[in-house]
Motif scaffolding. Structure first.
Motif, PDB file in Angstrom:
ATOM      1  N   HIS A 700       0.830  -1.211   0.000  1.00  0.00           N
ATOM      2  CA  HIS A 700       0.000   0.000   0.000  1.00  0.00           C
ATOM      3  C   HIS A 700       0.861   1.256   0.000  1.00  0.00           C
ATOM      4  N   GLU A 701       1.947   1.209   0.800  1.00  0.00           N
ATOM      5  CA  GLU A 701       2.801   2.400   0.859  1.00  0.00           C
ATOM      6  C   GLU A 701       3.435   2.694  -0.487  1.00  0.00           C
ATOM      7  N   ILE A 702       3.897   1.614  -1.159  1.00  0.00           N
ATOM      8  CA  ILE A 702       4.542   1.818  -2.464  1.00  0.00           C
ATOM      9  C   ILE A 702       3.529   2.382  -3.454  1.00  0.00           C
ATOM     10  N   GLU A 703       2.319   1.813  -3.439  1.00  0.00           N
ATOM     11  CA  GLU A 703       1.301   2.302  -4.373  1.00  0.00           C
ATOM     12  C   GLU A 703       0.969   3.764  -4.099  1.00  0.00           C
ATOM     13  N   ALA A 704       0.793   4.080  -2.823  1.00  0.00           N
ATOM     14  CA  ALA A 704       0.465   5.471  -2.478  1.00  0.00           C
ATOM     15  C   ALA A 704       1.562   6.407  -2.955  1.00  0.00           C
ATOM     16  N   CYS A 705       2.786   5.951  -2.793  1.00  0.00           N
ATOM     17  CA  CYS A 705       3.933   6.770  -3.186  1.00  0.00           C
ATOM     18  C   CYS A 705       3.948   6.984  -4.703  1.00  0.00           C
TER      19      CYS A 705
END
Length: 767
Positions: A700-705
């Protein structure tokens, strides 16, 4: 009247008669002879009877009448003659006896006479020399002395050899006439007239060459005979000695040059050898805490290029070995029982040790600071479990009554932990574990002080931003609210019927803040605790509509009143024990257990033996939790075996039968049942679960980034996007380009972005 005025006018005119321009040859010759005679007298030191004024006037007259050249060449001739016939002869006579003294005396006499001659011929200096751009009188004397005496035949060689020999003698410890050398060097400097050419060519270049040879041999000898620390002190002494020599009796401009030669020969050529010396090099100093020796080496090596780098490389190699040993020792399969606290403690001690070297030996040098930090980062991340262990270490320090540390000490420990935290690459894994451990501390009321807890959270916040700590802060908020709710519940109970003797205290936790409560197993609670819980549920939901309360059996605890009758026994909760009453007086204990264990123990109120199968079916507790609950009760420490298992094996199988331990005894009235130890960290299955959870969060963090970047840039090619994502996330963890690529694919599928039609590597953001 008029006439008188005219007269005055006539008298006011003044005529200057021209100086007779012609001077016959004879007159010039006479004047020159006078001057020549005077110069020779001065050279013989018989100058007391001379009239300097008259001589000056004569010289003035000659120059004025354009006979400057005659005077200049005459002077040259007289001085040359005197030096060739008299002075050189004297010096040659003294070659093997008082050579430097004789040469120095001749030089001093020559200087004195030249000063006097310069005074007589001052007008020639001012006029003729200026117009014809030739050497002035004094310098002319220097040039002639240099060529006719100092550089004549064997005198030059002899002077050089004498000086070098004397210096060599002094290096070997003999006493020499320093003044004689000083005078000779000053003379050579002056003979260079404004430059150091003469000094350099006739002496310095040979001196440096000879010194290099000398130190080359000496360094070999030193290295063979001495340890690194003794060698360093000797080198330091040699450098100081040479610098002192240069300033005392050579020319001071030689100092940096000779020091450079010594550094080159004694340090630079042997840097590696000194640093890696067996039993006394850098590693030896580090092992034996030889801070002063290291400081000397640091200071000395700072003089040469790459010196500090050479020491740094060696320090780094040793530190990596040490750190690797600590870390791999902790990851070895045999030592799975690694104690997280000792693991981190050892690393911190290592850091302290190297920090004190940094401070005392390397005077806080930035380069060494980077070396040490780089190495720590390298080996701390070799162990996948470092984030978990660090969290356990902090957990240990913040727990109640473990160490009895003062607030200041706790803060110091936390600050040190933060240093290691900065080296962690997987900060998100640490966050996950920290959340779990904090939850455990808060729910079991194990936290030593809220201030320390909050201080740690604020440290994490300043390091990683508030997003990192928002959940941790939420957990604290929940605890405060729960306290209020409990108080309200208590006053509510006073108007209500008793809860069958159950004393209930509830913590209401917000989903999302607390770890590990995704879907708690729906277990069958015994009637009495279940009713008590329902009372609270009704009370709470009446206050807050639209909320759902689920019981978290994994986080709760219970105290049971238990009666043990020697041979036959019974247990019960608060309302007393059911069961036989034969055999002596019943022993009463309070058992502190977790929710699962409470459910299991209450089954023995109604029957004597229960199989594992039956437990599982009746309570619906999942296998893993069931086994963990039974282990301390039946195969744990002997002082805590409430249950007897049949057959008596370590493992628990579905067919095994459990019954209450009839002869249970304990020295304590309150018996706290030990849960699986936290210090070793998680077991394999839980670790994989945590790993999974961390990986899930990372997605999720990578996608948000990616979306954040694409939104601001609108379009970007693949490589740039990957670089930016890594750059933004590497403070929390190191995302691999492969995973980033997968996440990009996922976002393209869900139409957050698309590939460009003309360039497949270019992504375009879709609003």
């Amino acid at each position: 009247m008029m006439k008188g005025g005219g007269m005055a006018k006539k008298e006011g005119k003044m005529r200057i008669r021209a100086f007779p321009m012609t001077m016959d040859e004879k007159y010039v010759e006479n004047i020159w002879n006078l001057l020549k005679e005077a110069i020779q007298e001065i050279q013989r030191k018989n100058n007391s009877g001379l009239s300097f004024e008259e001589l000056y006037r004569n010289a003035y007259t000659m120059v004025l009448h354009k006979h400057g050249e005659r005077l200049y060449s005459g002077l040259k001739e007289v001085v040359t003659n005197h030096l060739e016939s008299k002075v050189r002869h004297d010096v040659l006579q003294a070659l093997n006896n008082n050579f430097l003294q004789t040469l120095n005396a001749a030089w001093n006499d020559h200087q004195t006479s030249m000063v006097m001659i310069r005074d007589i011929l001052m007008y020639m200096d001012r006029v003729y020399v200026q117009q014809n751009n030739c050497e002035n009188v004094y310098n002319l004397g220097l040039v002639i002395f240099r060529d006719k005496v100092v550089r004549y035949g064997c005198i030059g060689n002899h002077l050089r050899v004498t000086l070098l020999d004397m210096i060599m003698k002094e290096r070997r410890g003999e006493v020499i006439d320093r003044l004689a050398i000083k005078n000779a060097c000053q003379m050579l400097m002056m003979l260079g007239i404004e430059t150091r050419n003469v000094y350099e060519e006739d002496f310095e270049s040979h001196f440096l060459k000879q010194s290099a040879e000398f130190y080359k041999i000496e360094s070999q000898k030193f290295l063979e005979e001495n340890s690194a620390s003794v060698y360093i002190h000797k080198v330091e002494a040699r450098i100081n000695e040479e610098a002192e020599r240069a300033t005392h009796y050579l020319d001071e401009s030689t100092e940096p040059r000779i020091v450079e030669v010594v550094e080159e020969e004694l340090i630079k050529r042997h840097m590696k050898t000194i640093v890696e010396m067996e039993g006394s090099g850098v590693v030896h100093m580090l092992k034996n805490n030889r801070m002063d020796d290291l400081a000397c080496m640091y200071k000395l090596f700072g003089r040469v290029s790459d010196g500090h780098k050479t020491i740094g490389d060696c320090v780094s190699r040793y530190l990596r070995e040490e750190g690797k040993a600590l870390v791999t020792q902790a990851t070895d399969e045999q030592s799975q029982q690694t104690n997280a606290v000792t693991y981190i403690q050892n690393l911190l001690e290592l850091k302290d040790r190297f920090d004190s070297f940094l401070l005392h030996s390397f005077s806080n040098d930035k380069f060494f600071k980077q070396v040490i930090s780089g190495d720590f980062e390298y080996f701390l991340n070799l162990n996948q479990r470092s984030p978990e262990f660090l969290s356990l270490f902090i957990d240990d320090k913040l727990k109640k009554g473990v160490k009895g540390l003062s607030d200041v000490e706790v803060e110091q420990v936390l600050d040190k932990s933060m240093i290691l935290f900065r080296f962690l690459q997987e900060k998100d894994a640490f966050e996950e574990y920290y959340k779990r451990h904090l939850a455990r501390r808060l729910l079991n009321q194990k936290s030593a002080s809220d201030d320390s807890e909050k201080m740690m959270i604020s440290k994490l916040k300043s390091e990683c931003g508030c997003q990192f700590t928002s959940k941790l802060e939420g957990m604290f908020k929940d605890m405060t609210l729960s306290n209020t709710v409990n108080e309200e519940f208590r006053s509510h109970l006073q108007n209500l019927k008793n809860l069958n003797g159950v004393d209930l205290s509830v913590r209401v936790l917000t989903t999302g803040f607390w770890p590990g409560q995704n879907a708690p197993p729906p277990i069958n609670l015994p009637r009495i605790p279940s009713q008590a819980f329902d009372v609270f549920k009704n009370f709470y939901l009446a206050k807050h509509s639209g909320r759902i309360l689920t019981l978290q059996p994994s986080a709760g605890t219970a105290d049971l009143n238990a009666l043990f009758f020697g041979k036959k026994k019974g247990e019960g909760e608060d309302e007393g024990a059911a069961g036989g009453s034969e055999g002596g007086k019943a022993k009463k204990h309070i058992l502190c257990v977790n929710t699962y264990q409470m459910v299991l123990l209450l089954m023995f109120n109604t029957r004597e033996k229960v199989t594992y199968e039956e437990m599982r079916e009746e309570t619906l507790i999942p296998d893993r939790e069931l086994t963990r609950a039974l282990q301390p009760l039946s195969v744990g420490k002997t002082s805590q075996r409430i249950l007897v298992k049949n057959p008596k094996t370590k493992e628990i199988e579905p067919s095994h039968i459990f019954s209450v331990n009839e002869a249970f005894t304990s020295a304590f009235h309150r018996v706290k049942i030990q849960q699986a130890s936290a210090r070793q960290g998680e077991a394999e299955p839980e670790r994989n679960e945590t790993r999974k959870k961390v990986d899930e969060d990372r997605k999720h963090e990578i996608e948000a980034c990616i979306v954040r970047i694409m939104k601001s840039r609108k379009q970007l090619n693949h490589n740039q996007l990957v670089t930016e994502v890594v750059e933004q996330l590497n403070k929390r963890f190191q995302p691999s380009p492969l995973i980033i690529k997968k996440r990009i694919e996922g976002l393209i599928e869900r139409e957050y972005m698309k590939r460009s039609d003309h360039d497949r590597k270019l992504y375009i953001y879709l609003a």
